[in-house]
Design a protein around this motif. Structure first.
Motif, PDB file in Angstrom:
ATOM      1  N   ARG A  31       0.731  -1.061   0.165  1.00 60.78           N
ATOM      2  CA  ARG A  31      -0.211   0.320   0.277  1.00 60.78           C
ATOM      3  C   ARG A  31       0.732   1.417   0.179  1.00 60.78           C
ATOM      4  O   ARG A  31       0.702   2.154  -0.347  1.00 60.78           O
ATOM      5  CB  ARG A  31      -0.311  -0.333   1.111  1.00 60.78           C
ATOM      6  CG  ARG A  31      -1.891   1.018   1.202  1.00 60.78           C
ATOM      7  CD  ARG A  31      -2.601   1.091   2.031  1.00 60.78           C
ATOM      8  NE  ARG A  31      -3.768   2.232   2.238  1.00 60.78           N
ATOM      9  CZ  ARG A  31      -3.536   2.887   3.314  1.00 60.78           C
ATOM     10  NH1 ARG A  31      -2.883   3.600   4.065  1.00 60.78           N
ATOM     11  NH2 ARG A  31      -4.750   4.246   3.803  1.00 60.78           N
ATOM     12  N   GLU A  92       4.010  -0.289   3.984  1.00 63.04           N
ATOM     13  CA  GLU A  92       2.311  -0.544   4.723  1.00 63.04           C
ATOM     14  C   GLU A  92       1.945  -2.086   3.871  1.00 63.04           C
ATOM     15  O   GLU A  92       1.522  -1.976   2.670  1.00 63.04           O
ATOM     16  CB  GLU A  92       1.342   0.151   4.365  1.00 63.04           C
ATOM     17  CG  GLU A  92       0.287   0.316   4.741  1.00 63.04           C
ATOM     18  CD  GLU A  92      -0.805   1.732   5.532  1.00 63.04           C
ATOM     19  OE1 GLU A  92      -1.086   2.487   5.100  1.00 63.04           O
ATOM     20  OE2 GLU A  92      -1.588   1.321   5.694  1.00 63.04           O
ATOM     21  N   ARG A  95      -4.433  -5.163   4.312  1.00 62.17           N
ATOM     22  CA  ARG A  95      -5.173  -6.928   4.195  1.00 62.17           C
ATOM     23  C   ARG A  95      -6.761  -5.784   4.622  1.00 62.17           C
ATOM     24  O   ARG A  95      -6.127  -4.970   4.907  1.00 62.17           O
ATOM     25  CB  ARG A  95      -4.923  -6.874   6.147  1.00 62.17           C
ATOM     26  CG  ARG A  95      -3.542  -7.176   6.355  1.00 62.17           C
ATOM     27  CD  ARG A  95      -2.837  -8.045   7.246  1.00 62.17           C
ATOM     28  NE  ARG A  95      -2.986  -7.409   9.161  1.00 62.17           N
ATOM     29  CZ  ARG A  95      -2.315  -7.702   9.665  1.00 62.17           C
ATOM     30  NH1 ARG A  95      -1.723  -8.584   9.589  1.00 62.17           N
ATOM     31  NH2 ARG A  95      -3.262  -7.110  10.454  1.00 62.17           N
ATOM     32  N   ASN A 100      -4.517  -3.304   8.034  1.00 64.63           N
ATOM     33  CA  ASN A 100      -3.248  -2.817   6.770  1.00 64.63           C
ATOM     34  C   ASN A 100      -2.092  -3.187   8.275  1.00 64.63           C
ATOM     35  O   ASN A 100      -2.042  -2.763   9.496  1.00 64.63           O
ATOM     36  CB  ASN A 100      -3.309  -1.468   6.756  1.00 64.63           C
ATOM     37  CG  ASN A 100      -3.871  -0.968   5.738  1.00 64.63           C
ATOM     38  OD1 ASN A 100      -5.067  -1.799   4.876  1.00 64.63           O
ATOM     39  ND2 ASN A 100      -4.020   0.099   4.951  1.00 64.63           N
TER      40      ASN A 100
END
Lengths: 114, 112
Positions: A31, A92, A95, A100
């Motif tokens: 991310r 990061e 999820r 995350n």
């Protein structure tokens, strides 16, 4: 296995030198990549990078991300003794259900001597 | 931004005892994170604490050893149970606000 690797582990430079710190990663569902400066206990945020090739700059510090080659660099120009710290890279990972997750590298310890 | 405070800032404990670390944030946040930083190592995520639900623990960490409470959106506690010298570490609380992650000042724990 997700991992974040920083290099070098430690660095000693003289004031005025320019340094480049490296961070490579293998993380699924990437991310963002973040850089922190840790002087005593709590890390302080420096940059967040999400897109390749776009340099983030703050004073003498700058950083760039390469999402194809999976690495980032942090540059510090005209170093000062106050730059002495551990520089942490974190990635990061997205999820969906549990929030995350941030994976931290072991850091680069920078010492700037007068 | 977020201002985070932790208590205690440091403690020295005997093995076999437990210590509860408090984390207070100056704004409401959905998720709070607990990290551990052992000497000479980087930060390792212990668990993520959501208000109103069970904490989510990372691999290698279990609720019996590190019970977490999250009674409201500004507060969380982490307990280090049945401590051993291997638990000597800095424990940090963290929150994510917008795109930035903010850390508390940490709790330095030494277990004798």
């Amino acid at each position: 296995e997700d991992k974040v690797v920083q290099s070098p582990l430690s660095l000693v430079v003289h004031e005025g030198d320019t340094v480049t710190l490296n961070c490579s990663y293998e993380v699924t569902n990437f991310r963002s990549l973040l850089w922190y400066k840790q002087e005593k206990k709590a890390p302080t945020f420096l940059f967040m990078l999400t897109s390749s090739g776009i340099e983030k700059k703050s004073g003498r510090l700058s950083s760039i991300l390469d999402k194809k080659e999976l690495f980032s660099i942090l540059n510090i120009t005209a170093t000062q003794t106050g730059d002495s710290a551990i520089y942490l890279c974190a990635v990061e990972r997205y999820r969906s259900n549990t929030g995350n997750q941030f994976y931290f590298g072991t850091g680069t310890s920078l010492t700037v001597i007068p | 931004s977020a201002v985070i405070s932790q208590k205690p800032s440091r403690d020295i404990c005997q093995r076999g005892t437990s210590l509860t670390i408090q984390c207070q944030v100056d704004s409401q946040v959905t998720m709070m994170f607990w990290y551990r930083q052992q000497p000479g190592q980087s930060l390792t995520l212990i668990a993520t604490a959501n208000q109103g639900s069970e904490a989510t623990y990372e691999s290698g960490f279990v609720i019996d050893k590190f019970p977490i409470s999250r009674p409201n959106l500004t507060f969380s506690t982490l307990t280090v149970s049945n401590m051993s010298p291997e638990d000597s570490s800095i424990y940090l609380c963290s929150v994510e606000v917008s795109v930035e992650q903010f850390f508390g000042p940490g709790t330095r724990l030494t277990v004798l």
